[in-house]
Structure formats: structure tokens, C-alpha cells
Design an enzyme around this catalytic site. Structure first.
Site, short mmCIF file in Angstrom:
data_model
loop_
_atom_site.label_atom_id
_atom_site.label_comp_id
_atom_site.label_asym_id
_atom_site.label_seq_id
_atom_site.Cartn_x
_atom_site.Cartn_y
_atom_site.Cartn_z
N TYR A 64 82.93 51.15 128.47
CA TYR A 64 83.71 51.86 128.53
C TYR A 64 84.72 51.92 129.73
O TYR A 64 85.65 51.57 129.55
CB TYR A 64 83.16 53.74 128.20
N LYS B 270 68.80 49.24 123.15
CA LYS B 270 68.58 48.18 122.02
C LYS B 270 68.31 46.47 123.68
O LYS B 270 68.78 45.64 123.69
CB LYS B 270 69.89 47.86 122.44
N ASP C 54 69.16 51.06 116.64
CA ASP C 54 69.74 50.48 115.69
C ASP C 54 68.46 51.48 114.43
O ASP C 54 68.97 51.87 113.41
CB ASP C 54 69.45 49.44 115.02
N ASP D 262 78.43 57.63 121.72
CA ASP D 262 78.82 58.04 120.77
C ASP D 262 79.15 57.88 119.64
O ASP D 262 79.71 58.55 119.23
CB ASP D 262 80.70 57.13 121.72
N ASP E 195 78.48 61.23 116.49
CA ASP E 195 78.94 61.27 114.74
C ASP E 195 78.14 61.40 113.85
O ASP E 195 78.33 61.89 112.67
CB ASP E 195 80.67 60.33 115.05
C1 IPM Z 1 84.52 60.79 121.57
C2 IPM Z 1 85.73 59.87 121.00
C3 IPM Z 1 86.16 58.88 123.25
C4 IPM Z 1 85.25 58.62 123.43
C5 IPM Z 1 87.39 58.67 122.91
C6 IPM Z 1 88.50 59.09 121.88
C7 IPM Z 1 87.94 57.55 123.88
O1 IPM Z 1 85.23 59.09 120.56
O2 IPM Z 1 84.75 62.04 123.26
O3 IPM Z 1 83.17 61.41 120.83
O4 IPM Z 1 84.79 57.45 122.82
O5 IPM Z 1 84.44 59.53 123.80
MN MN Z 2 83.24 59.65 119.80
#
Ligand code: IPM
Ligand code: MN
Ligand code: NAD
Length: 351
Positions: A139, A185, A218, A242, A246
Site C-alpha cells: 500500500y 505466502k 490462500d 484487507d 471482507d
Molecule cells: C478498507 C478499504 C481501504 C483499504 C481502501 C479504501 C483504501 O478497502 O479500509 O478496507 O484498502 O485499506
Molecule cells: Mn477493504
């Protein structure tokens, strides 16, 4: 009197942050909330997704409550030079606050298993804490470029960066079930080889009571939904964290149920993990639970007010039972759900 800076941001950010601010005012009437600009809206108004005025406001803040930033895929914001885009404002904010450890709890409250698309026996009792490294890796590395038909980014970590986030994970595990899974990984990447070596060495030196194991990212992407109860604390680098977080939102049932706390040595940053949801923005139907629970994490980790945080968590669980939002298959809109949380705060706890 604690000062909280609120940064509503773009899309559904203002809708869910308003709900969280209302809850904060209810359980902590002595805090001052001061609103500032971040993201695409901040660029439109001030020519900068993280304006100087917002930066200045952080100086004497006790904690920061963030909404969401960013536009739809076809938004004009995505055609700006990268450093002016909404997401760059968020990354600059994280860096300015020095928040290197991002805590993303994944919890299925008793009685809320039905909100999960997983079989109830898989969802029941899940309680995972993902500790995502937030200021390093691919990042932030300056070694990056897009030029003509080629582009590259660089994933780089140093031992101090690995150790400081691993330490947070070990501390958290000491308060929990004492188990940490480090995700990497290492079968392909040198940077993961260093990560694994340093996390293990820190455990062997200073956290001998912690049970540490290492898994490949993975494989974790499969196991975290196939057998979520196997995890207590997960620690991993920025990009893997990240993506896995999700994915983990599937377990409780929605991204709208995933709060977070980003901690470093200064004021903490508290934000839902979901994005600005351009598809539902402005409709008043966003699930504000993640933002409200982030306010709960702010009370717990930012202000040291666990009692108030517990009140918020309990109220959210009650509201979810009675008034699930649309992302959870229910009918409640943002307003109805927030009202239900506020009502539950006023209801004495049973037992
Ligand atoms: C998160 C988001 C951010 C990240 C983006 C919007 C920069 O996806 O907070 O999970 O990747 O950290
Ligand atoms: Mn995110
Ligand atoms: P998203 O999280 O915004 O949305 C994914 C899906 O989940 C959408 O269908 C959305 O409607 C739904 N959703 C998300 N939060 C919800 C909520 N609280 N209630 C109900 N439904 C919800 O992800 P995306 O569409 O990939 O990204 C949209 C924008 O948000 C992009 O610009 C992205 O960069 C940005 N983003 C910002 C943050 C942040 O500010 N921390 C995090 C992730 C993405």
C-alpha cells in the site's frame, strides 16, 4: 472533555456516521464531536482529499470516527492523479495518525446465527479478531510505477514493522483464547519469509504462553468460511488483511456488521470496514451497525470506557434481532435501525 473528530466522508459515510454520532452522544454526553472533511468531497471543496484543516484538527483529538471515502468505479475522482483520489486521503490519514494495527473483529452474537449465510452450526460462536498491518507493505511502498504497458508495486516489510503489529496481536490473544494464526505466502514470497520468521521469533522470545501457528493466505481464504471456529486471532500484512476481512464479513452476514479500530501510539481511528456503497448511497437504507460498533470500539479502545462500549454492543445485538436491515434480508432502513439501537440503550439489561 474528550474531543472526537468525525470524518463522515463520501457515499453512505455521512449516513452511517450520523447514526454512530447519535449513539455516541447518547452514551457519552460529555464528549465533543467536531466534524471535518475527508475523501472525494474534501477534494471537491478544498482541492485535497485530506485537507490541512482536517490534519490540524487531529492535533488535540482523543480519537477519530471515520465514515467511508470513495466513489463509484466510473466516478471522476478515479481519474484524478492518484495522490488526489479519495482513497489516498484515507491512507494519508492513517499514516498521519500512525495507526499501524487495524483490529477487525468478526463475531456472531448468540441468537444472530440466522443472519449468516453459513449453516448455523458453522456460524455459532464465531469470535475472530483479524489484526491487519495498516501502514506498510504494498500500500505504501514508494517503489511503484505505471508507465505505458508496464506497471509494478513493491511489497516490503522490515522487522520492526512486523514486530510492532505482531505484538498487538499477541497482547490481544492474551486477553482472549491465547491463539494466534499468522497468515502469509511464505511458500512464494521472500517478504512473507521474513514476516513468518519475525513473528515466530517474537513469540519464542516474549510470548511463550501464546499458541502460534502459520498458515498460507490462500488456504485461510477457504478455511475462514468453511471452518471459522478454528481461528482466534489472525495477524497478517496489509493487503492480505484487507481481502480476508471482507471475506470474513460473510460469517456474521454483511459488511455492514464489520467495525474496526486502528491503533498506534497516538489517537485511534475508528471506522467500519465497508466502503462508500455508491449503489445505495443517499437512499437511507445503509446498515449503520458497523459504524455504530466502531463507535463502541472508540469508547473501549480510544477512551477506555468499556461499560459504555458494552451498552452499545448489547443495544446493536438487540436491534439486529428485532429490526434487521436490508443487507441482512430485513426491512429496516437506517433511521429505523438507529432508533432501535437508541431505544435499546434506554432499556435496562436483563439478568
Ligand atoms: C478498507 C478499504 C481501504 C483499504 C481502501 C479504501 C483504501 O478497502 O479500509 O478496507 O484498502 O485499506
Ligand atoms: Mn477493504
Ligand atoms: P463497498 O463496501 O462500498 O460495497 C460493497 C457492497 O456492499 C455493495 O453492494 C454495498 O451496497 C454493500 N454495502 C457496503 N456497506 C454496506 C452497509 N453499511 N449497508 C448495506 N450495504 C452495504 O465496496 P465497493 O463497492 O467495492 O467500493 C465502493 C467505494 O468505496 C470505492 O470507491 C472504494 O474505494 C471505497 N471503499 C472505501 C472504504 C473506506 O472508506 N474505508 C472501504 C472500502 C471501499
Amino acid at each position: 472533555m474528550p474531543k472526537i473528530v468525525t470524518l463522515p466522508g463520501d457515499g453512505i459515510g455521512p449516513e452511517v456516521t450520523a447514526a454512530a454520532a447519535e449513539v455516541l452522544r447518547e452514551v457519552a454526553p460529555d464528549v465533543t464531536l467536531e466534524e471535518h472533511a475527508i475523501g472525494g468531497g474534501a477534494f471537491d471543496a478544498h482541492g485535497d482529499p485530506f485537507p490541512q484543516r482536517t490534519r490540524d484538527a487531529l492535533q488535540d483529538a482523543d480519537a477519530v470516527l471515520l465514515g467511508t471515502v470513495g466513489g463509484a468505479h466510473d466516478s471522476a475522482w478515479n481519474r484524478l492523479p492518484r495522490q488526489l483520489r479519495p482513497e489516498s486521503g484515507l491512507l494519508a490519514l492513517r499514516r498521519a495518525l500512525g495507526c499501524y494495527a487495524n483490529l477487525r473483529p468478526v463475531r456472531v452474537q448468540p441468537g444472530l446465527e440466522h443472519l449468516s449465510p453459513l449453516k448455523p452450526e458453522l456460524a455459532r460462536g464465531v469470535d475472530i479478531l483479524i489484526v491487519r498491518e495498516l501502514l506498510g507493505g504494498i500500500y505504501f511502498d514508494g517503489d511503484r510505477e505505471i508507465s505505458g504497458s508496464a506497471a509494478y508495486n513493491t511489497m516490503r516489510y522490515t522487522t520492526p514493522e512486523v514486530e510492532r503489529v505482531a505484538r498487538r496481536a499477541f497482547w490481544a490473544a492474551e486477553q482472549r483464547r491465547g491463539r494466534v494464526t499468522s497468515v502469509d505466502k511464505a511458500n512464494v514470497l521472500e517478504v512473507s519469509e521474513l514476516w513468518r520468521r519475525d513473528v515466530q521469533a517474537l513469540r519464542d522470545r516474549e510470548y511463550r504462553s501464546i499458541h502460534l501457528n502459520h498458515e498460507y493466505v490462500d488456504s485461510v481464504a477457504m478455511l475462514i468460511v468453511a471452518d471459522p471456529s478454528r481461528y482466534d486471532v489472525i495477524v497478517t500484512e496489509n493487503l492480505f488483511g484487507d481481502i480476508l476481512s471482507d471475506l470474513a464479513a460473510v460469517i456474521p452476514g454483511s459488511l455492514g456488521l464489520m467495525p474496526s479500530a486502528s491503533l498506534g501510539d497516538g489517537p485511534g481511528l475508528f471506522e467500519p470496514i465497508h466502503g462508500s456503497a455508491p449503489d445505495i448511497a443517499g437512499k437511507g437504507v445503509a446498515n449503520p451497525a458497523a459504524a455504530i460498533m466502531s463507535a463502541g470500539m472508540l469508547l473501549r479502545h480510544g477512551l477506555g470506557r468499556s461499560d459504555a462500549a458494552n451498552v452499545v454492543d448489547r443495544a446493536v445485538a438487540l436491534a439486529l434481532r428485532q429490526h434487521p436491515t436490508r443487507d441482512l434480508g430485513g426491512r429496516a432502513d437506517t433511521r429505523t435501525f438507529t432508533r432501535a439501537v437508541l431505544d435499546a440503550i434506554g432499556t435496562p439489561a436483563v439478568g
